[in-house]
Scaffold this motif. Structure first.
Motif, mmCIF file in Angstrom:
data_model
loop_
_atom_site.group_PDB
_atom_site.id
_atom_site.type_symbol
_atom_site.label_atom_id
_atom_site.label_comp_id
_atom_site.label_asym_id
_atom_site.label_seq_id
_atom_site.Cartn_x
_atom_site.Cartn_y
_atom_site.Cartn_z
ATOM 1 N N LEU A 51 -2.766 1.095 8.139
ATOM 2 C CA LEU A 51 -2.341 1.051 9.540
ATOM 3 C C LEU A 51 -1.757 -0.317 9.876
ATOM 4 O O LEU A 51 -0.728 -0.415 10.554
ATOM 5 N N ALA A 52 -2.398 -1.378 9.410
ATOM 6 C CA ALA A 52 -1.890 -2.728 9.663
ATOM 7 C C ALA A 52 -0.509 -2.915 9.054
ATOM 8 O O ALA A 52 0.382 -3.518 9.671
ATOM 9 N N ALA A 53 -0.305 -2.378 7.846
ATOM 10 C CA ALA A 53 0.996 -2.496 7.190
ATOM 11 C C ALA A 53 2.068 -1.750 7.966
ATOM 12 O O ALA A 53 3.199 -2.241 8.134
ATOM 13 N N ALA A 54 1.724 -0.562 8.479
ATOM 14 C CA ALA A 54 2.683 0.218 9.266
ATOM 15 C C ALA A 54 3.023 -0.502 10.570
ATOM 16 O O ALA A 54 4.191 -0.563 10.977
ATOM 17 N N ASP A 55 2.021 -1.057 11.222
ATOM 18 C CA ASP A 55 2.250 -1.801 12.466
ATOM 19 C C ASP A 55 3.173 -2.998 12.241
ATOM 20 O O ASP A 55 4.138 -3.221 12.978
ATOM 21 N N GLN A 56 2.863 -3.772 11.225
ATOM 22 C CA GLN A 56 3.646 -4.985 10.962
ATOM 23 C C GLN A 56 5.052 -4.655 10.483
ATOM 24 O O GLN A 56 6.026 -5.330 10.847
#
Length: 263
Positions: free
Chosen positions: A50-55
């Motif tokens: 999720l963090a990778a998708a957000d960033q």
């Protein structure tokens, strides 16, 4: 069946129907709220996918925005159209119209649902306290925490309110057009918040879900009140109070001062 027992039987059946609808309403709210809780847990745990998708979405859209001034102008317009100030004006006008047409309970629904959504968003932001996205060249400067997006939540709640209140006076093409405009604006406002690096994608999705859950809860309460009053439960596709179509229609004359109040 005796004459005495018939009213009691009707009352029992009405209570049973009310209880069944209340349960279904509660189930619907829970089904909408569960994804929000799951997303909150993933955000709090900093789940790497999720963090990778957000960033990734933040960086890609920000690079595109810096190179396209026209795109930024459209995103700013969409974002401003979904701001708190814009919704205060819209909801004040809607409430004024409903009060003018003596639709007290519909006006109360608008006020409680709109104000309650804002307070709920503030409370969740305070509890989660997620920092906003950080970029090299900020296109907007937003105060406060990031999760969930207030613009996204207000868009779902606000456009949902407008549809639920005014669907009874919309027919055919106009009804389809109103629903389509509402969907496009909700998606556009949410997208603009990511494009301007004011929020992460997960903030916007959380705002959509929380807004839908709150709107569903308030609609269920309004529906329960109608059932208690001996009126049909709310059918969202028909609006909150389809029997008040004449009062809601601006082309119809004002109700006389001594006319009974509507919903």
């Amino acid at each position: 069946m005796s004459e005495v027992s018939r009213p009691a039987a009707r009352t029992s059946r009405a209570a049973s129907r009310y209880g069944a609808r209340a349960v279904l309403g509660a189930v619907a709210v829970v089904l909408v709220a569960v994804p929000f809780v799951l997303l909150l847990v993933l955000v709090e745990d900093k789940w790497s996918p999720l963090a990778a998708a957000d960033q990734g979405a933040r960086d890609d859209l920000h690079r595109y925005a810096l190179a396209h001034a026209g795109f930024v102008a459209v995103m700013r317009f969409l974002s401003d159209s979904g701001s708190a100030h814009a919704w205060v004006i819209i909801m004040a006008l809607v409430m004024g119209w409903l009060l003018w047409r003596r639709l007290w309970r519909l006006a109360s629904f608008v006020a409680v649902t709109g104000v309650g959504s804002s307070l709920l968003n503030t409370a969740v932001k305070t509890l989660v306290h997620r920092p906003r996205p950080v970029v090299d060249l900020a296109l907007v400067h937003e105060p406060g925490a990031s999760f969930p997006s207030g613009h996204a939540q207000a868009a779902v709640t606000g456009y949902g309110i407008l549809l639920l209140v005014f669907l009874p006076v919309l027919r055919g093409y106009w009804r389809r057009a109103a629903i389509a405009v509402a969907v496009v604006m909700v998606v556009g406002i949410g997208f603009s918040r990511v494009a301007l690096a004011a929020h992460f994608v997960s903030d916007v999705v959380a705002g959509f879900i929380l807004g839908a859950a709150w709107l569903a809860a308030m609609t269920a309460l309004f529906s329960a009140w109608r059932v208690q009053r001996g009126r049909p439960a709310v059918q969202p596709a028909q609006g909150l109070a389809p029997e008040q179509a004449v009062r809601l229609d601006p082309t119809q004359p004002d109700p006389p001062a001594d006319a009974p109040a509507g919903e």
